[in-house]
Scaffold this motif. Structure first.
Motif, PDB file in Angstrom:
ATOM      1  N   TYR A   7      69.617   0.878   0.733  1.00 14.94           N
ATOM      2  CA  TYR A   7      70.940   1.493   0.786  1.00 14.94           C
ATOM      3  C   TYR A   7      70.978   2.696  -0.148  1.00 14.94           C
ATOM      4  O   TYR A   7      70.122   2.839  -1.024  1.00 14.94           O
ATOM      5  CB  TYR A   7      72.027   0.507   0.336  1.00 14.94           C
ATOM      6  CG  TYR A   7      72.332  -0.581   1.333  1.00 14.94           C
ATOM      7  CD1 TYR A   7      73.243  -0.379   2.359  1.00 14.94           C
ATOM      8  CD2 TYR A   7      71.711  -1.822   1.238  1.00 14.94           C
ATOM      9  CE1 TYR A   7      73.527  -1.378   3.266  1.00 14.94           C
ATOM     10  CE2 TYR A   7      71.990  -2.821   2.143  1.00 14.94           C
ATOM     11  CZ  TYR A   7      72.901  -2.600   3.152  1.00 14.94           C
ATOM     12  OH  TYR A   7      73.178  -3.580   4.055  1.00 14.94           O
ATOM     13  N   ASN A   8      72.011   3.522   0.029  1.00 19.73           N
ATOM     14  CA  ASN A   8      72.361   4.518  -0.970  1.00 19.73           C
ATOM     15  C   ASN A   8      73.289   3.853  -1.966  1.00 19.73           C
ATOM     16  O   ASN A   8      74.011   2.914  -1.635  1.00 19.73           O
ATOM     17  CB  ASN A   8      73.070   5.715  -0.332  1.00 19.73           C
ATOM     18  CG  ASN A   8      72.135   6.572   0.473  1.00 19.73           C
ATOM     19  OD1 ASN A   8      70.955   6.675   0.172  1.00 19.73           O
ATOM     20  ND2 ASN A   8      72.648   7.189   1.509  1.00 19.73           N
TER      21      ASN A   8
ATOM     22  N   LEU B 264      76.592   2.073  -1.183  1.00 24.65           N
ATOM     23  CA  LEU B 264      77.265   2.951  -0.224  1.00 24.65           C
ATOM     24  C   LEU B 264      76.709   2.717   1.169  1.00 24.65           C
ATOM     25  O   LEU B 264      75.552   2.309   1.322  1.00 24.65           O
ATOM     26  CB  LEU B 264      77.059   4.418  -0.608  1.00 24.65           C
ATOM     27  CG  LEU B 264      77.475   4.841  -2.011  1.00 24.65           C
ATOM     28  CD1 LEU B 264      77.060   6.280  -2.252  1.00 24.65           C
ATOM     29  CD2 LEU B 264      78.960   4.664  -2.214  1.00 24.65           C
ATOM     30  N   ASN B 265      77.515   3.035   2.186  1.00 23.96           N
ATOM     31  CA  ASN B 265      77.022   2.962   3.556  1.00 23.96           C
ATOM     32  C   ASN B 265      76.413   4.313   3.952  1.00 23.96           C
ATOM     33  O   ASN B 265      76.253   5.201   3.117  1.00 23.96           O
ATOM     34  CB  ASN B 265      78.140   2.525   4.519  1.00 23.96           C
ATOM     35  CG  ASN B 265      79.292   3.502   4.560  1.00 23.96           C
ATOM     36  OD1 ASN B 265      79.216   4.618   4.064  1.00 23.96           O
ATOM     37  ND2 ASN B 265      80.382   3.076   5.164  1.00 23.96           N
ATOM     38  N   ASN B 266      76.109   4.486   5.237  1.00 23.80           N
ATOM     39  CA  ASN B 266      75.478   5.729   5.691  1.00 23.80           C
ATOM     40  C   ASN B 266      76.388   6.944   5.570  1.00 23.80           C
ATOM     41  O   ASN B 266      75.917   8.074   5.465  1.00 23.80           O
ATOM     42  CB  ASN B 266      75.009   5.584   7.140  1.00 23.80           C
ATOM     43  CG  ASN B 266      73.830   4.646   7.254  1.00 23.80           C
ATOM     44  OD1 ASN B 266      73.086   4.469   6.294  1.00 23.80           O
ATOM     45  ND2 ASN B 266      73.668   4.031   8.395  1.00 23.80           N
ATOM     46  N   LYS B 267      77.716   6.727   5.588  1.00 19.57           N
ATOM     47  CA  LYS B 267      78.674   7.825   5.444  1.00 19.57           C
ATOM     48  C   LYS B 267      79.017   8.087   3.978  1.00 19.57           C
ATOM     49  O   LYS B 267      79.952   8.829   3.694  1.00 19.57           O
ATOM     50  CB  LYS B 267      79.953   7.501   6.207  1.00 19.57           C
ATOM     51  CG  LYS B 267      79.759   7.355   7.699  1.00 19.57           C
ATOM     52  CD  LYS B 267      81.073   7.012   8.364  1.00 19.57           C
ATOM     53  CE  LYS B 267      80.886   6.779   9.845  1.00 19.57           C
ATOM     54  NZ  LYS B 267      82.146   6.369  10.494  1.00 19.57           N
ATOM     55  N   LEU B 268      78.279   7.471   3.060  1.00 21.00           N
ATOM     56  CA  LEU B 268      78.480   7.571   1.611  1.00 21.00           C
ATOM     57  C   LEU B 268      79.867   7.060   1.200  1.00 21.00           C
ATOM     58  O   LEU B 268      80.493   7.590   0.293  1.00 21.00           O
ATOM     59  CB  LEU B 268      78.248   8.995   1.102  1.00 21.00           C
ATOM     60  CG  LEU B 268      76.827   9.535   1.297  1.00 21.00           C
ATOM     61  CD1 LEU B 268      76.710  10.928   0.718  1.00 21.00           C
ATOM     62  CD2 LEU B 268      75.793   8.622   0.674  1.00 21.00           C
ATOM     63  N   GLU B 269      80.332   6.013   1.880  1.00 17.48           N
ATOM     64  CA  GLU B 269      81.556   5.314   1.512  1.00 17.48           C
ATOM     65  C   GLU B 269      81.176   3.974   0.895  1.00 17.48           C
ATOM     66  O   GLU B 269      80.093   3.453   1.163  1.00 17.48           O
ATOM     67  CB  GLU B 269      82.425   5.077   2.751  1.00 17.48           C
ATOM     68  CG  GLU B 269      82.855   6.350   3.452  1.00 17.48           C
ATOM     69  CD  GLU B 269      83.478   6.081   4.814  1.00 17.48           C
ATOM     70  OE1 GLU B 269      83.277   4.964   5.343  1.00 17.48           O
ATOM     71  OE2 GLU B 269      84.138   6.983   5.341  1.00 17.48           O
TER      72      GLU B 269
END
Length: 101
Positions: A58-59, A87-92
């Motif tokens: 993950y990020n 964070l998820n792929n949308k950086l949320e």
């Protein structure tokens, strides 16, 4: 100051307990990450029925470091350990941030 292979605690309720930095994002030869920087992490330890599993990548954003942050008035904000929020792929945020330290 977080670098590759640094171990961090997780400061959210995603189910992960411990993560390891595998890449500091933001430049081709970037070595260190500070508070607010995005890093790529691997899950090293997770609870059984959490949202994430051991070994997933993950990020994450760094929220606490032992190195500390120097403020403009000269004071230094320092924590007991290193921590990040997944964070998820949308950086949320993947999950809500827990208040325990």
């Amino acid at each position: 100051m977080i670098q590759m292979q640094s171990n961090l605690d997780v400061a959210d309720n995603s189910g992960a307990r411990r993560i390891q930095c595998i890449k500091v994002l933001g430049g081709s030869h970037r070595r260190y990450a500070a508070i607010g920087d995005v890093i790529k992490v691997s899950i090293k330890e997770a609870i059984p029925r959490g949202k994430v599993k051991k070994g997933e990548v993950y990020n994450a954003v760094v929220v606490r470091t032992r190195k500390g942050v120097r403020r403009s008035d000269g004071s230094l904000i320092r924590f007991d350990g290193n921590a990040a929020v997944l964070l998820n792929n949308k950086l949320e945020q993947l999950a809500h941030v827990s208040l325990d330290q």
